[in-house]
Design a protein around this motif. Structure first.
Motif, mmCIF file in Angstrom:
data_model
loop_
_atom_site.group_PDB
_atom_site.id
_atom_site.type_symbol
_atom_site.label_atom_id
_atom_site.label_comp_id
_atom_site.label_asym_id
_atom_site.label_seq_id
_atom_site.Cartn_x
_atom_site.Cartn_y
_atom_site.Cartn_z
ATOM 1 N N LYS A 103 0.854 -1.189 0.000
ATOM 2 C CA LYS A 103 0.000 0.000 0.000
ATOM 3 C C LYS A 103 0.889 1.237 0.000
ATOM 4 C CE LYS A 103 -3.787 -2.414 2.162
ATOM 5 N NZ LYS A 103 -4.731 -2.513 3.252
ATOM 6 N N THR A 105 0.862 5.715 -1.171
ATOM 7 C CA THR A 105 0.141 6.890 -1.630
ATOM 8 C C THR A 105 0.905 7.406 -2.833
ATOM 9 O OG1 THR A 105 -0.647 7.409 0.581
ATOM 10 C CG2 THR A 105 -0.674 9.197 -1.032
ATOM 11 N N ALA A 111 -3.068 3.644 -3.145
ATOM 12 C CA ALA A 111 -3.073 2.603 -4.169
ATOM 13 C C ALA A 111 -2.627 1.284 -3.547
ATOM 14 C CB ALA A 111 -2.138 2.982 -5.320
ATOM 15 N N THR A 126 -1.553 -2.614 -10.104
ATOM 16 C CA THR A 126 -1.939 -1.593 -9.132
ATOM 17 C C THR A 126 -3.377 -1.182 -9.374
ATOM 18 O OG1 THR A 126 0.320 -0.739 -9.054
ATOM 19 C CG2 THR A 126 -1.401 0.722 -8.240
ATOM 20 N N GLN A 128 -6.075 1.835 -8.057
ATOM 21 C CA GLN A 128 -6.162 3.100 -7.344
ATOM 22 C C GLN A 128 -7.530 3.711 -7.633
ATOM 23 O OE1 GLN A 128 -3.400 6.171 -8.643
ATOM 24 N NE2 GLN A 128 -3.361 7.050 -6.592
#
Length: 174
Positions: A103, A105, A111, A126, A128
């Motif tokens: 995890k 940012t 994301a 990924t 997001q």
């Protein structure tokens, strides 16, 4: 003689997985974006923000937005740390190399990524969710890292509600 033949056969069968395990490249180093060798940025839908806001549809570098102009990658047996500089500023991403969730940012928010090995290539997926003009937008990304000599290639695909965009990014070590 029979045992020697069996031992040779066992080594022949067991050796390839060991050799493959050792074939995982080390992406460590400082990498500079080579715009001339990279695919051009995909056209932005309607001339606007593309996939729903700043950088979402530009199909750029590692996990969204414009490609990193420079990256420093540090790799251990268990993780890959990417320090990168983009038009939006500096960013650090840490990926676990065991296939479990990481995890971070990035860009416009949190994301979740998974990094897995496909032979000598590192595949990073990924997801997001970001706030776009019309509400939440989910961006799915797939980045495939490969290295040959002093060249790092990232094959990136971004999928948003507006469709998928792919691009090949080339970086030079130095």
């Amino acid at each position: 003689m029979k045992y020697a033949l069996m031992a040779a056969l066992v080594l022949f069968v067991a050796l390839p997985p060991v050799a493959l395990a050792q074939a995982k490249p080390d992406f460590s180093g400082t990498w500079t974006f080579d715009e001339a060798k990279s695919d051009p940025a995909p056209a932005r839908a309607g001339g606007g923000g593309g996939g729903g806001g700043r950088g979402g549809g530009r199909g750029g570098g590692r996990m969204g937005g414009a490609p990193a102009t420079a990256m420093t990658i540090k790799q251990t047996a268990g993780e890959l740390t990417i320090d990168r500089t983009t038009a939006q500023g500096a960013q650090t991403v840490v990926l676990k190399l065991d296939g479990s969730e990481s995890k971070n940012t990035i860009g416009m928010g949190p994301a979740v990524s998974k990094a897995t090995w496909d032979g000598s290539r590192l595949v990073v997926t990924t997801t997001q969710t970001v706030q776009g003009r019309g509400g939440e937008i989910t961006i799915d990304a797939r980045d495939i890292y490969s290295v040959e000599g002093s060249t790092l290639t990232i094959e990136t695909t971004r999928t948003t509600p507006m469709g998928a965009q792919s691009r090949k990014l080339i970086y030079t070590k130095g």
